[in-house]
Scaffold this motif. Structure first.
Motif: not given
Lengths: 182, 85, 134
Positions: A1-9, A12-14
């Motif tokens: 599980m490679n957890r990279r940082h996802i931007p908040l934008v 946002l829909p989720l």
């Protein structure tokens, strides 16, 4: 599980969807409930990591309304038709597995098209070929090559509607060009 | 309204009987899963009927849960059937 | 009074969808045909019944949870139908004599020719679940 940082934008829909689910489940849309829902949604999105869905960045509500109308109309007519087939034709039925090549190569749009097609009784997605975005559908009561061609036209029309609602700008341009040629 | 409730209940009972017949006959496990999915949908319909007739809303969450349970059940079985070879 | 009539019609319509599924399950000849019958009470039947509930209650706060109920069903039922249908096709639970044409079979046959010995999967058709299998 490679957890990279996802931007908040992109999340946002989720998050908005999860907050709406929370409010609907409590049947209460007061600020306190929504705020607590937002906190929970943020925690859920960050702890239960899923790869982000790549949306196309376009959404047209004006096209959504006629699309939903068409969908409901198809749903009702197809349901009545399958009912009629079950009562009158029953075991003497001819089906077909039809391949339909879609225009779009976006996973999101292919999934949406497959979903819309599967929800309407009488057609069912068996396999998806992602490399050529081809759907393989099992269709009820297809007796000739013309019937299969009608199914193909219908599925591509559904996809065209979905492109108008939420396809990428490139898919939309391709669709416009195709319509201009006709 | 009571007459309608009896009619709807009768239709749902007949539908459930037909679906159960398919679940018992099979022939394959996928047929049974499909038939039980329909039975779940009919149970959901009966819950809605109960809510409409008795004028309450207690079963709504049950309805959401039923649809999710049916989903998880059929996906799991389909997955096993595909992988078993 | 008018409400009662509307509610009755919607309830009977929704129940008839379940009955149609039952009849289809018993009368259709193979698994994949039966799948089409099973989709109905889950989509249109549920819609009609939830509409009946909304009309009967006349409460706007109820609409979001009813929409949610239907949307969950819309999101999940095609996925499970696809999984069951695909498993049925792969394990040959369909009667080929009832098919007027089978374009997936052609693709599988061609793929089997170009990549001969791969018993586990039929190469080349790009199954969309390969990630989940690892």
């Amino acid at each position: 599980m490679n957890r990279r940082h996802i931007p908040l934008v992109t999340e946002l829909p989720l998050v908005i969807w999860l907050v709406l689910v929370w409010g609907a489940l409590w049947q209460d849309f007061s600020p306190g409930t929504l705020l607590f829902g937002a906190v929970i949604a943020y925690v859920v999105v960050n702890f239960f990591y899923l790869p982000p869905v790549e949306l196309t960045g376009r959404f047209n509500v004006l096209w959504l309304v006629p699309f939903l109308g068409r969908f409901l109309f198809q749903l009702v007519t197809a349901s009545v038709e399958v009912f009629w087939l079950a009562v009158t034709r029953g075991p003497r039925l001819r089906n077909a597995v039809v391949a339909v090549a879609l225009r779009s190569h976006s996973d999101f749009l292919v999934t949406a098209t497959g979903h819309a097609i599967s929800l309407i009784p009488g057609s069912l997605v068996l396999e998806v070929d992602r490399s050529t975005s081809t759907l393989y559908l099992h269709c009820l009561n297809v007796r000739s090559a013309e019937d299969a061609e009608a199914v193909r036209r219908d599925v591509r029309a559904t996809e065209a509607w979905l492109i108008r609602v939420m396809g990428s700008a490139r898919d939309l341009a391709a669709l416009r060009a195709e319509e201009a040629r006709r | 309204m009571t007459a309608v409730a009896y009619v709807v209940g009768g239709i749902l009972t007949a539908a459930a009987a037909l679906a159960l017949y398919r679940a018992v006959r099979g022939p394959s496990i996928l047929d049974r899963v499909l038939a039980l999915d329909v039975v779940l949908a009919i149970v959901g319909a009966a819950l809605v009927l109960n809510m409409v007739v008795n004028r309450h809303l207690d079963n709504l969450i049950l309805l959401v849960t039923i649809s999710l349970v049916g989903f998880i059940g059929s996906v799991t079985v389909a997955r096993f059937v595909t992988d078993r070879k | 009074m008018v409400n009662d009539v509307v509610v009755s019609v919607l309830l009977i319509g929704g129940a008839l969808m379940s009955l149609a599924a039952g009849i289809g399950l018993v009368r259709f000849p193979d698994l994949l045909s039966r799948m089409h019958a099973a989709t109905k009470p889950q989509v249109l039947g549920l819609l009609l019944l939830l509409l009946a509930l909304a009309v009967e209650n006349e409460n706007w706060l109820l609409v979001p949870v009813l929409v949610l109920c239907w949307v969950f069903q819309l999101l999940t039922s095609p996925v499970s139908a696809h999984m069951v249908g695909r498993a049925g096709y792969r394990t040959r639970h369909l009667r080929r004599d009832l098919l007027t044409l089978d374009e997936l079979d052609d693709v599988v046959a061609r793929a089997a020719e170009s990549h001969p010995p791969r018993p586990d999967r039929t190469g080349g058709t790009g199954r969309e679940d390969d990630g989940g299998r690892a």
